[in-house]
Structure formats: structure tokens, C-alpha cells
Design a protein around this motif. Structure first.
Motif, PDB file in Angstrom:
ATOM      1  N   PHE A  67       0.827  -1.220   0.000  1.00 43.47           N
ATOM      2  CA  PHE A  67       0.000   0.000   0.000  1.00 43.47           C
ATOM      3  C   PHE A  67       0.859   1.267   0.000  1.00 43.47           C
ATOM      4  O   PHE A  67       1.962   1.292   0.568  1.00 43.47           O
ATOM      5  CB  PHE A  67      -0.932   0.000   1.210  1.00 43.47           C
ATOM      6  CG  PHE A  67      -1.904  -1.143   1.213  1.00 43.47           C
ATOM      7  CD1 PHE A  67      -2.980  -1.143   0.338  1.00 43.47           C
ATOM      8  CD2 PHE A  67      -1.714  -2.236   2.037  1.00 43.47           C
ATOM      9  CE1 PHE A  67      -3.867  -2.209   0.308  1.00 43.47           C
ATOM     10  CE2 PHE A  67      -2.593  -3.304   2.016  1.00 43.47           C
ATOM     11  CZ  PHE A  67      -3.684  -3.295   1.145  1.00 43.47           C
ATOM     12  N   VAL A  68       0.311   2.301  -0.589  1.00 44.57           N
ATOM     13  CA  VAL A  68       1.023   3.573  -0.750  1.00 44.57           C
ATOM     14  C   VAL A  68       1.174   4.274   0.604  1.00 44.57           C
ATOM     15  O   VAL A  68       0.253   4.273   1.430  1.00 44.57           O
ATOM     16  CB  VAL A  68       0.252   4.470  -1.752  1.00 44.57           C
ATOM     17  CG1 VAL A  68       0.936   5.828  -1.902  1.00 44.57           C
ATOM     18  CG2 VAL A  68       0.102   3.780  -3.104  1.00 44.57           C
ATOM     19  N   VAL A 105      -4.566   2.591  -0.039  1.00 42.56           N
ATOM     20  CA  VAL A 105      -4.402   2.778  -1.479  1.00 42.56           C
ATOM     21  C   VAL A 105      -3.346   1.774  -1.962  1.00 42.56           C
ATOM     22  O   VAL A 105      -2.203   1.819  -1.508  1.00 42.56           O
ATOM     23  CB  VAL A 105      -3.943   4.224  -1.800  1.00 42.56           C
ATOM     24  CG1 VAL A 105      -3.647   4.382  -3.288  1.00 42.56           C
ATOM     25  CG2 VAL A 105      -5.002   5.229  -1.342  1.00 42.56           C
ATOM     26  N   PRO A 106      -3.708   0.856  -2.843  1.00 41.43           N
ATOM     27  CA  PRO A 106      -2.743  -0.173  -3.268  1.00 41.43           C
ATOM     28  C   PRO A 106      -1.621   0.422  -4.113  1.00 41.43           C
ATOM     29  O   PRO A 106      -1.854   1.323  -4.920  1.00 41.43           O
ATOM     30  CB  PRO A 106      -3.593  -1.138  -4.100  1.00 41.43           C
ATOM     31  CG  PRO A 106      -4.752  -0.324  -4.572  1.00 41.43           C
ATOM     32  CD  PRO A 106      -5.003   0.708  -3.512  1.00 41.43           C
ATOM     33  N   SER A 107      -0.409  -0.082  -3.918  1.00 41.76           N
ATOM     34  CA  SER A 107       0.681   0.247  -4.841  1.00 41.76           C
ATOM     35  C   SER A 107       0.632  -0.759  -5.986  1.00 41.76           C
ATOM     36  O   SER A 107      -0.006  -1.820  -5.871  1.00 41.76           O
ATOM     37  CB  SER A 107       2.026   0.180  -4.117  1.00 41.76           C
ATOM     38  OG  SER A 107       2.210  -1.110  -3.583  1.00 41.76           O
ATOM     39  N   SER A 108       1.268  -0.392  -7.084  1.00 42.36           N
ATOM     40  CA  SER A 108       1.389  -1.283  -8.252  1.00 42.36           C
ATOM     41  C   SER A 108       0.051  -1.692  -8.848  1.00 42.36           C
ATOM     42  O   SER A 108      -0.056  -2.736  -9.499  1.00 42.36           O
ATOM     43  CB  SER A 108       2.210  -2.544  -7.898  1.00 42.36           C
ATOM     44  OG  SER A 108       3.411  -2.182  -7.279  1.00 42.36           O
ATOM     45  N   GLU A 109      -0.996  -0.905  -8.594  1.00 42.47           N
ATOM     46  CA  GLU A 109      -2.310  -1.129  -9.236  1.00 42.47           C
ATOM     47  C   GLU A 109      -2.805   0.222  -9.719  1.00 42.47           C
ATOM     48  O   GLU A 109      -2.552   1.244  -9.070  1.00 42.47           O
ATOM     49  CB  GLU A 109      -3.339  -1.660  -8.225  1.00 42.47           C
ATOM     50  CG  GLU A 109      -3.175  -3.105  -7.882  1.00 42.47           C
ATOM     51  CD  GLU A 109      -4.248  -3.568  -6.888  1.00 42.47           C
ATOM     52  OE1 GLU A 109      -5.353  -2.980  -6.855  1.00 42.47           O
ATOM     53  OE2 GLU A 109      -3.949  -4.518  -6.149  1.00 42.47           O
ATOM     54  N   GLU A 110      -3.560   0.217 -10.818  1.00 42.83           N
ATOM     55  CA  GLU A 110      -4.027   1.498 -11.339  1.00 42.83           C
ATOM     56  C   GLU A 110      -5.018   2.151 -10.378  1.00 42.83           C
ATOM     57  O   GLU A 110      -5.927   1.496  -9.851  1.00 42.83           O
ATOM     58  CB  GLU A 110      -4.682   1.328 -12.713  1.00 42.83           C
ATOM     59  CG  GLU A 110      -4.929   2.690 -13.356  1.00 42.83           C
ATOM     60  CD  GLU A 110      -5.443   2.580 -14.781  1.00 42.83           C
ATOM     61  OE1 GLU A 110      -4.657   2.865 -15.698  1.00 42.83           O
ATOM     62  OE2 GLU A 110      -6.622   2.229 -14.978  1.00 42.83           O
ATOM     63  N   ILE A 111      -4.813   3.410 -10.154  1.00 45.75           N
ATOM     64  CA  ILE A 111      -5.744   4.233  -9.375  1.00 45.75           C
ATOM     65  C   ILE A 111      -6.106   5.455 -10.208  1.00 45.75           C
ATOM     66  O   ILE A 111      -5.486   5.710 -11.244  1.00 45.75           O
ATOM     67  CB  ILE A 111      -5.140   4.685  -8.020  1.00 45.75           C
ATOM     68  CG1 ILE A 111      -3.803   5.382  -8.244  1.00 45.75           C
ATOM     69  CG2 ILE A 111      -5.004   3.496  -7.078  1.00 45.75           C
ATOM     70  CD1 ILE A 111      -3.248   6.054  -7.001  1.00 45.75           C
ATOM     71  N   ARG A 112      -7.081   6.160  -9.714  1.00 47.26           N
ATOM     72  CA  ARG A 112      -7.567   7.316 -10.462  1.00 47.26           C
ATOM     73  C   ARG A 112      -7.668   8.503  -9.512  1.00 47.26           C
ATOM     74  O   ARG A 112      -8.106   8.372  -8.369  1.00 47.26           O
ATOM     75  CB  ARG A 112      -8.938   6.950 -11.001  1.00 47.26           C
ATOM     76  CG  ARG A 112      -9.635   7.990 -11.795  1.00 47.26           C
ATOM     77  CD  ARG A 112     -11.038   7.428 -12.030  1.00 47.26           C
ATOM     78  NE  ARG A 112     -11.863   8.402 -12.663  1.00 47.26           N
ATOM     79  CZ  ARG A 112     -11.944   8.542 -13.980  1.00 47.26           C
ATOM     80  NH1 ARG A 112     -11.262   7.769 -14.783  1.00 47.26           N
ATOM     81  NH2 ARG A 112     -12.723   9.455 -14.495  1.00 47.26           N
ATOM     82  N   LEU A 113      -7.231   9.668  -9.976  1.00 45.94           N
ATOM     83  CA  LEU A 113      -7.268  10.893  -9.192  1.00 45.94           C
ATOM     84  C   LEU A 113      -8.249  11.848  -9.847  1.00 45.94           C
ATOM     85  O   LEU A 113      -8.248  12.003 -11.067  1.00 45.94           O
ATOM     86  CB  LEU A 113      -5.882  11.540  -9.165  1.00 45.94           C
ATOM     87  CG  LEU A 113      -4.694  10.614  -8.890  1.00 45.94           C
ATOM     88  CD1 LEU A 113      -3.386  11.384  -9.051  1.00 45.94           C
ATOM     89  CD2 LEU A 113      -4.796  10.011  -7.499  1.00 45.94           C
TER      90      LEU A 113
END
Ligand code: 3VV
Length: 166
Positions: A67-68, A105-113
Motif C-alpha cells: 500500500f502507498v 491505497v494499493p501500490s502497483s495497481e491502477e488508481i484514479r485521481l
């Protein structure tokens, strides 16, 4: 922003979004191409001048495993709100911000801002931003107060050419 924007995959909305211009020598940690250690966030603007970015944060920015880090989450929200302000042709700095860390917030997975300006009063511009996962679930929510530091030199942030910063 209680609800996420109704903009799905950016690539499917080519007519509805415009890419945010960024100078090649920009060293901003959030969006600068010239910062080898930065997040390299690429923002788009919706027709309503909301700032949107799809990205994946690498595991070198982790806090808890997978996670971030919370400081990076705040950075993502700050940068997104900053872009929403800049979308209105304003040059402003963060004066105050708050973060609701709702889910990891997962790391190494696409997220959206997603970010937008919610209120303006003279030099003061109030903003909010979301971080969502790939299923559209809100993971973090930020609110910010940005203060204009000088007149914007270029009212069109998507026009080619150097931008003041970020
Ligand atoms: C001056 C040098 C500038 C150099 C750079 C310029 C080029 C910039 C180019 C592009 C920027 C884009 C970059 C984006 C990057 C992402 C965003 C960031 O991370 S930015 C970095 C983190 N932020 C900071 O380091 C800010 C540090 N703070 C400051 O420098 C000052 O505080 C500043 C300039 C932001 C404001 O200072 P004041 O002296 O002009 O204004 P005051 O009096 O403090 O506040 C203005 C108004 O806001 C109210 N206010 C303050 N806090 C409030 C609060 N919590 N709630 C409600 N109102 C509040 C105050 O009461 C005042 O209101 P009333 O004008 O009297 O009506």
C-alpha cells in the motif's frame, strides 16, 4: 466531491478530455517529466475543468506492504487539487489541506485521481480531490485551500509551451 466523476476510462472519452500541458524541464515531484524520482502524473481536464489522472504508484513509495505511504497519498491529492486550480488559469500554492484516509491505497495497481475547485473568494480557492481504485471505490478524500501567488501568465493551461510550474 461526494461522488466520483462520471468519466470512465480516459481513452474512451477522447473528445471530453484535454491533456494538461507540462514543460519538458518541469521538475515538480508530482508531474514533472524532468524529475527522475517523481510520480510523473499526467493530468487531463474534463469539459467542466475537473482534473483527472490515471496512474500506478510503484512499490518504492509504499508505507504498509502493498500500500502507498500516507505522505504520498497526501501528495497525490495535493497535486490533483493544484491541477484543478491551474485548470482555471490560476497560479496558486497550497495554504491548507486535510486528508481522509478512508481505505488503503494499493501500490502497483491502477488508481484514479479526480479534483475540482468548489469555491472561490478573491485570492482564495477551495478544492477537493479523490483517489479511487479500479472499481470506482473512493479510497481517500482531500480538501484544500489554495492562495493565488501571482497572476496566471497563460489562461489556457493546455496550450503548448512552458507552464509556470506543474
Ligand atoms: C511567495 C513565493 C512563491 C514562489 C513560487 C511561486 C510560483 C508558484 C508556481 C506554481 C505553484 C504550483 C505548484 C503546485 C505544487 C503542488 C501544490 C503545492 O504543494 S504548493 C507547496 C506547498 N505550499 C506552500 O509551500 C505554501 C506556503 N505558504 C505560503 O507561501 C503562504 O502562506 C501563501 C503564499 C500560500 C499565502 O500567504 P499570504 O501571506 O499571501 O496569505 P495569507 O494571509 O497567509 O492567507 C491568505 C488568506 O487565506 C486565509 N486563510 C489562511 N488559512 C486559512 C484556513 N485554514 N482556512 C480559511 N482561510 C484561511 C487567510 O485568512 C487570508 O484571508 P484574507 O486574504 O485575509 O481574506
Amino acid at each position: 466531491m461526494t461522488k466520483p466523476l462520471q468519466v470512465e476510462k480516459l481513452t474512451r472519452y477522447a473528445d471530453a478530455v484535454r491533456k494538461f500541458a507540462s514543460a519538458a524541464q518541469n521538475r515538480c515531484f508530482g508531474c514533472g517529466a524532468a524529475n527522475e524520482h517523481g510520480l510523473h502524473l499526467e493530468f487531463y481536464l474534463t469539459q467542466e475543468l475537473h482534473a483527472v489522472c490515471e496512474t500506478t504508484v510503484g512499490d518504492f513509495f509504499e508505507g504498509p506492504k502493498g500500500f502507498v505511504h500516507g505522505g504520498i497519498i497526501a501528495t497525490l491529492l495535493d497535486e490533483t487539487m493544484s491541477k484543478a486550480v491551474r485548470a482555471h488559469g490560476l497560479v496558486a500554492m497550497t495554504r491548507h489541506m486535510e486528508v481522509d484516509y478512508q481505505r488503503p491505497v494499493p501500490s502497483s495497481e491502477e488508481i484514479r485521481l479526480e479534483g475540482r475547485v468548489t469555491r472561490n473568494e478573491g485570492r482564495k480557492h477551495w478544492t477537493e480531490a479523490l483517489i479511487l481504485n479500479g472499481h470506482g471505490k473512493v479510497l481517500a478524500h482531500g480538501k484544500g485551500l489554495f492562495i493565488e501567488v501571482k497572476p496566471a501568465p497563460d489562461p489556457d493551461p493546455v496550450k503548448d509551451g512552458p507552464t509556470p510550474h506543474g
